[in-house]
Design an enzyme around this catalytic site. Structure first.
Site, PDB file in Angstrom:
ATOM      1  N   GLU A  43       0.862  -1.191   0.000  1.00  0.00           N
ATOM      2  CA  GLU A  43       0.000   0.000   0.000  1.00  0.00           C
ATOM      3  C   GLU A  43       0.895   1.237   0.000  1.00  0.00           C
ATOM      4  O   GLU A  43       1.706   1.430   0.918  1.00  0.00           O
ATOM      5  CB  GLU A  43      -0.936   0.041   1.216  1.00  0.00           C
ATOM      6  CG  GLU A  43      -1.897   1.229   1.127  1.00  0.00           C
ATOM      7  CD  GLU A  43      -2.750   1.458   2.374  1.00  0.00           C
ATOM      8  OE1 GLU A  43      -2.529   0.807   3.411  1.00  0.00           O
ATOM      9  OE2 GLU A  43      -3.648   2.323   2.296  1.00  0.00           O
ATOM     10  N   GLU A  68       4.924   4.931   3.489  1.00  0.00           N
ATOM     11  CA  GLU A  68       4.402   6.264   3.816  1.00  0.00           C
ATOM     12  C   GLU A  68       5.597   7.204   3.905  1.00  0.00           C
ATOM     13  O   GLU A  68       6.623   6.844   4.455  1.00  0.00           O
ATOM     14  CB  GLU A  68       3.627   6.189   5.150  1.00  0.00           C
ATOM     15  CG  GLU A  68       3.183   7.489   5.751  1.00  0.00           C
ATOM     16  CD  GLU A  68       2.354   8.365   4.807  1.00  0.00           C
ATOM     17  OE1 GLU A  68       1.321   7.920   4.299  1.00  0.00           O
ATOM     18  OE2 GLU A  68       2.788   9.528   4.596  1.00  0.00           O
ATOM     19  N   ASP A 115      -3.160  11.456  -3.025  1.00  0.00           N
ATOM     20  CA  ASP A 115      -3.323  12.897  -3.264  1.00  0.00           C
ATOM     21  C   ASP A 115      -3.736  13.119  -4.722  1.00  0.00           C
ATOM     22  O   ASP A 115      -3.079  12.602  -5.630  1.00  0.00           O
ATOM     23  CB  ASP A 115      -2.021  13.631  -2.952  1.00  0.00           C
ATOM     24  CG  ASP A 115      -1.612  13.453  -1.486  1.00  0.00           C
ATOM     25  OD1 ASP A 115      -2.518  13.386  -0.638  1.00  0.00           O
ATOM     26  OD2 ASP A 115      -0.413  13.342  -1.205  1.00  0.00           O
ATOM     27  N   LYS A 119      -4.238  20.147 -10.245  1.00  0.00           N
ATOM     28  CA  LYS A 119      -3.746  21.050 -11.296  1.00  0.00           C
ATOM     29  C   LYS A 119      -3.007  20.270 -12.370  1.00  0.00           C
ATOM     30  O   LYS A 119      -2.207  19.365 -12.058  1.00  0.00           O
ATOM     31  CB  LYS A 119      -2.805  22.091 -10.684  1.00  0.00           C
ATOM     32  CG  LYS A 119      -3.525  23.040  -9.762  1.00  0.00           C
ATOM     33  CD  LYS A 119      -2.634  24.152  -9.271  1.00  0.00           C
ATOM     34  CE  LYS A 119      -3.472  25.076  -8.398  1.00  0.00           C
ATOM     35  NZ  LYS A 119      -2.710  25.741  -7.377  1.00  0.00           N
ATOM     36  N   THR A 187     -10.613   2.985   4.855  1.00  0.00           N
ATOM     37  CA  THR A 187      -9.439   3.733   5.325  1.00  0.00           C
ATOM     38  C   THR A 187      -9.941   4.933   6.126  1.00  0.00           C
ATOM     39  O   THR A 187     -11.150   5.223   6.139  1.00  0.00           O
ATOM     40  CB  THR A 187      -8.596   4.235   4.133  1.00  0.00           C
ATOM     41  OG1 THR A 187      -9.231   5.380   3.565  1.00  0.00           O
ATOM     42  CG2 THR A 187      -8.407   3.167   3.074  1.00  0.00           C
ATOM     43  N   GLU A 188      -9.013   5.635   6.748  1.00  0.00           N
ATOM     44  CA  GLU A 188      -9.400   6.803   7.539  1.00  0.00           C
ATOM     45  C   GLU A 188     -10.035   7.888   6.642  1.00  0.00           C
ATOM     46  O   GLU A 188     -11.060   8.477   6.985  1.00  0.00           O
ATOM     47  CB  GLU A 188      -8.185   7.410   8.268  1.00  0.00           C
ATOM     48  CG  GLU A 188      -7.666   6.574   9.414  1.00  0.00           C
ATOM     49  CD  GLU A 188      -6.739   5.452   8.977  1.00  0.00           C
ATOM     50  OE1 GLU A 188      -6.517   5.275   7.762  1.00  0.00           O
ATOM     51  OE2 GLU A 188      -6.227   4.736   9.860  1.00  0.00           O
ATOM     52  N   TYR A 189      -9.411   8.144   5.518  1.00  0.00           N
ATOM     53  CA  TYR A 189      -9.966   9.147   4.605  1.00  0.00           C
ATOM     54  C   TYR A 189     -11.334   8.722   4.084  1.00  0.00           C
ATOM     55  O   TYR A 189     -12.239   9.525   3.930  1.00  0.00           O
ATOM     56  CB  TYR A 189      -9.005   9.399   3.437  1.00  0.00           C
ATOM     57  CG  TYR A 189      -8.070  10.556   3.693  1.00  0.00           C
ATOM     58  CD1 TYR A 189      -7.071  10.463   4.664  1.00  0.00           C
ATOM     59  CD2 TYR A 189      -8.191  11.748   3.000  1.00  0.00           C
ATOM     60  CE1 TYR A 189      -6.219  11.522   4.917  1.00  0.00           C
ATOM     61  CE2 TYR A 189      -7.331  12.818   3.250  1.00  0.00           C
ATOM     62  CZ  TYR A 189      -6.352  12.698   4.209  1.00  0.00           C
ATOM     63  OH  TYR A 189      -5.519  13.755   4.456  1.00  0.00           O
ATOM     64  N   GLU A 190     -11.454   7.450   3.815  1.00  0.00           N
ATOM     65  CA  GLU A 190     -12.716   6.922   3.281  1.00  0.00           C
ATOM     66  C   GLU A 190     -13.856   7.173   4.275  1.00  0.00           C
ATOM     67  O   GLU A 190     -14.947   7.610   3.872  1.00  0.00           O
ATOM     68  CB  GLU A 190     -12.537   5.417   3.039  1.00  0.00           C
ATOM     69  CG  GLU A 190     -13.680   4.761   2.333  1.00  0.00           C
ATOM     70  CD  GLU A 190     -13.298   3.364   1.859  1.00  0.00           C
ATOM     71  OE1 GLU A 190     -12.133   2.950   2.023  1.00  0.00           O
ATOM     72  OE2 GLU A 190     -14.179   2.681   1.330  1.00  0.00           O
TER      73      GLU A 190
HETATM   74  C1  LIG Z   1      -4.699  11.588   1.404  1.00  0.00           C
HETATM   75  S1  LIG Z   1      -3.687  10.596   2.384  1.00  0.00           S
HETATM   76  C2  LIG Z   1      -4.527   9.028   2.381  1.00  0.00           C
HETATM   77  C3  LIG Z   1      -4.074   8.139   3.515  1.00  0.00           C
HETATM   78  C4  LIG Z   1      -4.718   6.748   3.574  1.00  0.00           C
HETATM   79  N1  LIG Z   1      -4.365   5.942   2.434  1.00  0.00           N
HETATM   80  C5  LIG Z   1      -6.213   6.828   3.706  1.00  0.00           C
HETATM   81  O1  LIG Z   1      -6.926   6.475   2.737  1.00  0.00           O
HETATM   82  O2  LIG Z   1      -6.704   7.201   4.777  1.00  0.00           O
HETATM   83  C6  LIG Z   1      -2.335  10.285   1.282  1.00  0.00           C
HETATM   84  C7  LIG Z   1      -1.113   9.741   1.994  1.00  0.00           C
HETATM   85  O3  LIG Z   1      -0.152   9.366   1.005  1.00  0.00           O
HETATM   86  C8  LIG Z   1       1.130   9.786   1.432  1.00  0.00           C
HETATM   87  N2  LIG Z   1       1.924   9.964   0.201  1.00  0.00           N
HETATM   88  C9  LIG Z   1       1.659  10.856  -0.791  1.00  0.00           C
HETATM   89  N3  LIG Z   1       2.559  10.743  -1.781  1.00  0.00           N
HETATM   90  C10 LIG Z   1       3.412   9.749  -1.401  1.00  0.00           C
HETATM   91  C11 LIG Z   1       4.558   9.182  -2.001  1.00  0.00           C
HETATM   92  N4  LIG Z   1       5.021   9.651  -3.186  1.00  0.00           N
HETATM   93  N5  LIG Z   1       5.203   8.190  -1.366  1.00  0.00           N
HETATM   94  C12 LIG Z   1       4.740   7.749  -0.153  1.00  0.00           C
HETATM   95  N6  LIG Z   1       3.655   8.255   0.466  1.00  0.00           N
HETATM   96  C13 LIG Z   1       2.997   9.243  -0.148  1.00  0.00           C
HETATM   97  C14 LIG Z   1       0.890  11.068   2.196  1.00  0.00           C
HETATM   98  O4  LIG Z   1       1.930  11.361   3.093  1.00  0.00           O
HETATM   99  C15 LIG Z   1      -0.416  10.760   2.904  1.00  0.00           C
HETATM  100  O5  LIG Z   1      -0.210  10.182   4.170  1.00  0.00           O
END
Ligand SMILES: C[S@@+](CC[C@H](N)C(=O)[O-])C[C@H]1O[C@@H](n2cnc3c(N)ncnc32)[C@H](O)[C@@H]1O
Length: 208
Positions: A43, A68, A115, A119, A187-190
């Protein structure tokens, strides 16, 4: 992801048995780390880790690795993990460097609420852009499988295009995961989006 300061971040990470610090030494040898040849699911952007932990609990015959890039987020995750699971590991790093971590070892990649980088000038940063799909090519063992969940329709659409251009078959697309038959661990965001009444999109791409 905005967080308040977490005390003693480094101390907590240093004492965490899940966190693999010298993971580049394990490239091509993750089966030795897990002491089995079970499939490995990765993941990317595991955030606070609910999904990873619950998947590892439910599927002991699969090895799970969470990546992460933010230390403070990893600390939040491991603080929530009540018991040590033999099939779970965490690595701190950026997905841009994944070629240094795995060599033909991964069975499935999960991208949960990545993320969206809305843009156009930032679209290469999306975890399903051609730049990242190219990196993932060398990670997979046999078939390549990417499973994604997102609230963001622009990211979903651009991922479908990007995966298709890269030779993936789009195996499944669903625009309302909660009301579908697809097995799902939140997930937490979900949870946050669901509570706001926002529908969750699901995408699965496979490449032979
Ligand atoms: C919007 S959060 C979603 C977290 C989790 N997957 C959830 O659904 O609750 C996106 C996570 O991806 C991590 N992240 C973003 N780009 C990344 C990258 N290139 N490599 C590793 N982690 C990354 C960010 O630090 C953040 O914790």
């Amino acid at each position: 992801m905005r967080l308040r300061n977490v005390k003693d971040t480094d101390k907590i990470l240093d004492s965490c048995s899940y966190l693999i610090k010298d993971y580049t030494n394990l490239k091509g040898k993750w089966n030795e780390e897990f002491q089995n040849n079970n499939p490995i699911y990765l993941e990317i952007g595991m955030g606070m880790g609910d999904f990873l932990y619950k998947m590892a609990l439910k599927y002991p015959e699969i090895n799970f690795i969470g990546m992460e890039k933010q230390s403070k987020v990893i600390v939040r995750a491991i603080k929530k993990y009540p018991q040590k699971l033999a099939n779970l590991r965490i690595i701190r790093g950026d997905a841009l460097n994944l070629k240094q971590v795995f060599a033909k070892e991964i069975a499935t990649i999960y991208l949960n609420f990545s993320d969206p980088w809305p843009k156009i000038r930032h679209q290469n940063r999306r975890l399903t852009s051609a730049i990242f799909l190219n990196i993932y090519e060398d990670l997979f063992k046999n078939n390549k499988r990417i499973i994604m969940k997102t609230d963001n329709l622009t990211l979903l659409a651009s991922s479908i295009v990007s995966l298709s251009k890269f030779g993936y078959i789009i195996n499944e697309v669903n625009f309302d995961l909660e009301n579908s038959d697809i097995y799902n661990i939140c997930t937490e965001y979900e949870m946050k989006f669901r509570n706001m009444g926002i529908k969750i999109n699901y995408l699965e791409g496979i490449k032979k």
